[in-house]
Design a protein around this motif. Structure first.
Motif, PDB file in Angstrom:
ATOM      1  N   ARG A  36       9.902  66.275  26.442  1.00  0.00           N
ATOM      2  CA  ARG A  36       9.221  67.038  25.393  1.00  0.00           C
ATOM      3  C   ARG A  36       7.894  67.596  25.904  1.00  0.00           C
ATOM      4  O   ARG A  36       7.525  68.743  25.605  1.00  0.00           O
ATOM      5  CB  ARG A  36       8.991  66.142  24.176  1.00  0.00           C
ATOM      6  CG  ARG A  36       8.216  66.799  23.036  1.00  0.00           C
ATOM      7  CD  ARG A  36       8.950  67.976  22.440  1.00  0.00           C
ATOM      8  NE  ARG A  36       8.176  68.610  21.377  1.00  0.00           N
ATOM      9  CZ  ARG A  36       8.439  69.813  20.878  1.00  0.00           C
ATOM     10  NH1 ARG A  36       9.481  70.497  21.324  1.00  0.00           N
ATOM     11  NH2 ARG A  36       7.690  70.320  19.925  1.00  0.00           N
TER      12      ARG A  36
ATOM     13  N   LEU B  72       6.587  71.556  26.205  1.00  0.00           N
ATOM     14  CA  LEU B  72       5.294  72.077  25.746  1.00  0.00           C
ATOM     15  C   LEU B  72       4.550  72.769  26.882  1.00  0.00           C
ATOM     16  O   LEU B  72       3.924  73.821  26.684  1.00  0.00           O
ATOM     17  CB  LEU B  72       4.449  70.934  25.174  1.00  0.00           C
ATOM     18  CG  LEU B  72       4.983  70.244  23.916  1.00  0.00           C
ATOM     19  CD1 LEU B  72       4.080  69.075  23.528  1.00  0.00           C
ATOM     20  CD2 LEU B  72       5.095  71.232  22.763  1.00  0.00           C
TER      21      LEU B  72
ATOM     22  N   ARG C 154       6.283  76.181  27.714  1.00  0.00           N
ATOM     23  CA  ARG C 154       6.033  77.158  26.654  1.00  0.00           C
ATOM     24  C   ARG C 154       4.578  77.610  26.633  1.00  0.00           C
ATOM     25  O   ARG C 154       4.292  78.780  26.333  1.00  0.00           O
ATOM     26  CB  ARG C 154       6.409  76.550  25.302  1.00  0.00           C
ATOM     27  CG  ARG C 154       7.917  76.460  25.068  1.00  0.00           C
ATOM     28  CD  ARG C 154       8.234  75.768  23.754  1.00  0.00           C
ATOM     29  NE  ARG C 154       9.648  75.872  23.408  1.00  0.00           N
ATOM     30  CZ  ARG C 154      10.214  75.240  22.388  1.00  0.00           C
ATOM     31  NH1 ARG C 154       9.462  74.444  21.603  1.00  0.00           N
ATOM     32  NH2 ARG C 154      11.494  75.384  22.140  1.00  0.00           N
ATOM     33  N   SER C 155       3.657  76.708  26.973  1.00  0.00           N
ATOM     34  CA  SER C 155       2.239  77.082  26.956  1.00  0.00           C
ATOM     35  C   SER C 155       1.915  78.117  28.017  1.00  0.00           C
ATOM     36  O   SER C 155       0.883  78.783  27.940  1.00  0.00           O
ATOM     37  CB  SER C 155       1.361  75.842  27.164  1.00  0.00           C
ATOM     38  OG  SER C 155       1.423  75.383  28.505  1.00  0.00           O
TER      39      SER C 155
ATOM     40  N   ARG D 191       1.436  65.798  22.220  1.00  0.00           N
ATOM     41  CA  ARG D 191       0.651  66.971  22.592  1.00  0.00           C
ATOM     42  C   ARG D 191       0.348  66.911  24.086  1.00  0.00           C
ATOM     43  O   ARG D 191       0.293  65.830  24.682  1.00  0.00           O
ATOM     44  CB  ARG D 191      -0.661  67.024  21.801  1.00  0.00           C
ATOM     45  CG  ARG D 191      -0.464  67.186  20.294  1.00  0.00           C
ATOM     46  CD  ARG D 191       0.049  68.572  19.944  1.00  0.00           C
ATOM     47  NE  ARG D 191       0.179  68.772  18.501  1.00  0.00           N
ATOM     48  CZ  ARG D 191       1.295  68.528  17.818  1.00  0.00           C
ATOM     49  NH1 ARG D 191       2.377  68.057  18.442  1.00  0.00           N
ATOM     50  NH2 ARG D 191       1.341  68.746  16.518  1.00  0.00           N
TER      51      ARG D 191
END
Length: 662
Positions: A322, A326, A329-330, A363
Motif C-alpha cells: 500500500r 502511495l 501515485r505521488s 500515509r
C-alpha cells in the motif's frame, strides 16, 4: 533432488545450461549457467573472461539438454561486473548473457531475500565427459552440498565433503527448503573449503540491468507454464513446512508471486532510501537487518519482510504494498492494479478486520511526500546576452597565499558592459571564512540598487577550480540566519559559480569546445543529468567530451580533492558550462544510499526543466521552500551550480569603476 521433490528438481535441471563456442557443440565447453528470465542467462564472469578477453562482442552458444531440443542457441554477453583479470572477487564474479534467438525455456525462481544462505543446497551444472580430450561432451550434473561459511559480503563456502567437477562454475544453487535459487557455483575445492559460491544478492551490482532483468523474471513466473505442467510456485507450496495456500493469515508462495508480478509492472523506485523507509514503516520501525545488499527494486523491499526464511504476517506485506502504491501515485505513476489486488487480498482476512486500518489508513513518511509546486510561481530563466543585469563577484587568490583572497564586485548590464561596484585588494587579503561578513555591505548595496520586485538580480561567483567547494549559497544575508531560512543567499536569489580560469581565454581549442557545447545545449532545449563519474569508473575528459550536448555532469563526490576534483577538472576540460555537485559529498568511500537518492532526485528535477537556463531559479525556489520547513527539498540544499555562459564572459580585469570620470 530437493526434499524428494522430483518436479522441482526437473525444473532446476531444465533451466541449467552450459556455454560453448559457436562453431561446435562438443569442443571446449566454457562453464555452466542458468536461465533467470526469458532470454537471460546468469553465469560467473570468470567463465567468459577467457573466451571474451579480446572481443566481448563475440557471438557464442548456449546449450541445454531441454532447451531448443538440445541444439545450441546463439548468445552474446550483455554485461559483467568485472573485467578480465588474475583474480575475481565473489561480489564481481557475475555475468549476464542474452540469447540472440527467441526460444522457449524454463527459468529458475530467484530468492527475493538478500541474506547470505547457510545450510543445504542442491547444485546443478554441466561437466565434460570425459574430463579431457577433444571428444568430450557436456553432460548434466547435480549434487547435494552444504554451505557452512559466509566469506565477506557475497562469498559462500561449501563443506569439503562435496567434490565439484570441472565445468560446473556458474551453475545454480537451489535451497531445498524454500525452492528458490540462492546463489551460483564459483570455484572447486581449495585447500580449506570444499568449494566457493556467489550469493544471489550480488546480482544487484548490475543496477539498471538488474532492474529490467528481475522485472522480466517476476512477470514470466506470473504466467501459465508453457513447457511443463508444473511451475515453481506450485512446487514450493508442496515443500515440507511451506505456508499453506488459501489461508488468509499466512503469506503464501502464490501471494508472493502475485505481489512481485504487480510490483514489476510499476515504475522503479530509482534509489534505495525510499524502499528502506517504506519497509521500515511496514515493519513498525526499528533497524533493518538486510545484509550487505542494497535494495534497488520494489521486489528487494518485499525481500526485507522476512524473519529468517519465514515471511512475516500478511498485514506487513500488504502495508508495504500500500505504501508503494502511495509513493508511485505521488510521483504521477499508475498503481491501480496493485491497489486493487491489495484491497482484494486484505478482504480475505476477515478475522483481522480491526487491524485493516494499518493498511488502508497508512500515509507516506513525511520526507517522501513530494513538495507541491506553486502554480503561481514563475521560473525566471537565467539571463543570456541582452536579457538582463547580473552581478559578478571575482575572488582572486593572493599570490603565494592560496587560502587568502582579494575581491572585486562587478555589475554587468544586458549589453555586456561591466563596471566595478566595489573591490578590495588591500593588505594580505581575506580568508574564505571572512568573506561573507566583509561582503555583506557591498552586496546589499548592489542588490538594493538593481533588484526588481519578484526578480532579484542573480549573483555569479568566479573562482578557480581549487575553490569550487566554496559554499557561497549558504552565506547569510543578515548577520544571523538559521541554516534553513530564506536569510541564506541561495534562497534569496540565483547563485551560480563560474570558472575564473576561463576569464580572458583566447580563441583556441579549449574555448571552441566550451562555446560549441554551450550553443548546442542551448539549441537542444531540455537537458539531462549525467552521473559523473559513472559508478565504478574514474573521471575521464574524453568520456565527457563524447557525451550528448544536452548532458549536465552531476557529482555526489566532494569537490575539493580526489575523485570529485578530478571530475570537475575533466568537466571543465571537456567544455561543459553547466554542472552540479554536492558541496558536502563523500571523498574516499564509494557511493552509498544517499548518493542514489541524490541522483534520483536530480533526475526528477531535470524532468521539470524546459532548458538549462531554468536550473538556477529552480534551485533557488527549492532553497526558499527549505526555509519554510519543506523537508522534502532538503536534498537540494548542499548543491552548488556551475553556470558559465561563454556569451557573457567574466568581466575583464580592465573594467572601470562605477564612479570613474568620463
Amino acid at each position: 533432488m530437493p526434499e524428494g521433490n522430483d518436479r522441482l528438481d526437473a525444473l532446476a535441471r531444465a533451466a541449467t545450461v552450459h556455454l560453448l563456442p559457436l562453431e561446435s557443440d562438443r569442443a571446449g565447453m566454457w562453464g555452466s549457467g542458468f536461465f533467470v528470465a526469458p532470454g537471460w542467462v546468469l553465469t560467473c564472469a570468470h567463465v567468459v573472461h577467457g573466451p571474451l578477453r579480446h572481443n566481448r562482442d563475440l557471438v557464442f552458444a548456449v546449450r541445454g539438454k531441454e532447451v531448443n531440443d538440445g541444439i545450441p542457441v546463439k548468445a552474446r554477453l550483455e554485461a559483467w561486473l568485472s573485467e578480465p583479470g588474475p583474480a575475481v572477487s565473489a561480489q564481481e564474479d557475475l555475468a549476464l548473457v542474452r540469447l540472440l534467438d527467441d526460444v522457449e525455456h524454463e527459468c529458475v525462481w530467484l530468492a527475493d531475500r538478500s541474506a547470505q544462505h547457510l545450510g543445504r543446497v542442491v547444485a546443478y551444472g554441466y561437466r565434460p565427459d570425459p574430463p579431457d580430450g577433444p571428444d568430450s561432451r557436456a553432460v548434466p550434473w547435480s549434487a547435494h552440498a552444504e554451505i557452512n561459511v559466509r566469506d565477506d559480503d557475497y562469498g559462500l563456502c561449501f563443506k569439503p565433503d562435496t567434490d565439484f567437477p570441472p565445468g560446473v562454475s556458474g551453475g545454480p544453487l537451489l535451497d531445498p527448503a524454500t525452492g528458490a535459487v540462492v546463489g551460483l557455483i564459483k570455484a572447486r575445492r581449495t585447500t580449506t573449503y570444499g568449494g566457493l559460491a556467489v550469493a544471489g544478492a550480488a546480482l544487484r551490482g548490475f543496477r539498471e540491468t538488474y532492474t529490467g532483468m528481475i522485472a522480466a523474471h517476476d512477470q514470466w513466473h506470473g504466467t501459465v507454464p508453457r513447457l511443463y505442467g508444473d511451475n515453481w510456485i506450485q512446487e514450493q507450496r508442496r515443500l515440507p513446512g511451506a505456508p499453506e495456500s488459501g489461508r488468509p493469515e499466512v503469506w503464501s508462495p502464490e501471494d508472493r508471486r502475485a505481489a512481485l508480478g504487480l510490483l514489476a509492472a510499476l515504475p522503479p523506485p530509482g534509489a534505495s532510501p525510499p524502499i528502506v523507509k517504506l519497509v521500515r514503516k511496514a515493519r513498525g520501525g526499528g533497524r533493518l537487518l538486510n545484509g550487505p545488499a542494497t535494495p534497488i527494486t520494489w521486489r528487494d523491499g518485499h525481500g526485507l519482510l522476512y524473519d529468517g526464511v519465514r515471511p512475516l504476517e500478511p498485514l506487513a506485506f500488504l502495508h508495504y504494498l500500500r505504501l508503494v502504491v502511495l509513493y508511485v501515485r505521488s510521483r504521477g505513476g499508475n498503481a491501480d492494479r496493485l491497489a486493487e489486488w491489495v484491497d482484494e487480498r486484505l478482504a480475505q482476512d476477515t478475522e483481522r478486520r480491526p487491524l485493516h486500518g494499518l493498511v488502508t489508513d497508512t500515509r507516506l513518511p513525511e520526507d517522501l511526500i513530494p513538495v507541491t509546486e506553486n502554480p503561481d510561481r514563475v521560473v525566471i530563466p537565467y539571463p543570456g546576452p541582452g536579457e538582463g543585469t547580473t552581478v559578478t563577484l571575482v575572488l582572486d587568490p593572493v599570490i603565494g597565499e592560496t587560502s587568502r583572497y582579494y575581491w572585486t564586485l562587478y555589475v554587468n548590464d544586458a549589453d555586456g558592459a561591466s563596471e566595478i561596484a566595489a573591490e578590495d585588494y588591500s593588505g594580505e587579503g581575506l580568508l574564505l571564512s571572512e568573506l561573507s561578513a566583509r561582503l555583506q555591505g557591498p552586496l546589499s548595496e548592489v542588490f538594493q540598487q538593481h533588484d526588481e520586485v519578484g526578480r532579484p538580480i542573480p549573483l555569479e561567483v568566479a573562482v578557480h577550480l581549487d575553490d569550487f567547494d566554496a559554499q557561497v549559497h549558504r552565506w547569510p544575508v543578515a548577520d544571523i540566519a538559521p541554516l534553513y531560512e530564506p536569510g541564506r543567499l541561495g534562497a534569496q536569489r540565483r547563485v551560480v559559480l563560474r570558472d575564473l580560469a576561463r576569464r580572458g581565454v583566447p580563441d583556441g581549442q579549449a574555448r571552441s569546445r566550451w562555446e560549441s557545447r554551450w550553443a548546442a545545449m542551448s539549441g537542444a532545449g531540455r537537458v539531462t543529468a549525467l552521473r559523473t563519474p559513472a559508478r565504478g569508473e574514474r573521471p575521464q575528459t574524453r568520456r565527457l567530451q563524447e557525451v550528448p550536448d544536452c548532458a549536465v555532469p552531476v557529482m555526489c563526490w566532494s569537490p575539493g580533492h580526489g575523485t570529485g576534483r578530478e571530475a570537475l577538472n575533466a568537466t571543465l576540460e571537456a567544455g561543459h558550462g553547466v554542472a552540479l555537485w554536492h558541496v558536502d559529498g563523500h571523498s574516499t568511500r564509494g557511493c552509498g544510499d544517499e548518493c542514489e537518492e541524490l541522483h534520483t532526485r536530480i533526475e526528477e528535477l531535470f524532468g521539470q526543466l524546459g532548458s538549462a537556463a531554468e536550473l538556477p531559479d529552480r534551485l533557488r525556489h527549492m532553497r526558499e521552500e527549505i526555509g519554510r520547513a519543506a523537508t522534502g527539498r532538503r536534498w537540494a540544499e548542499p548543491l552548488a551550480l556551475l553556470y558559465d555562459d561563454p556569451r557573457r564572459p567574466v568581466p575583464a580585469e580592465d573594467s572601470l569603476p562605477l564612479d570613474s570620470p568620463l
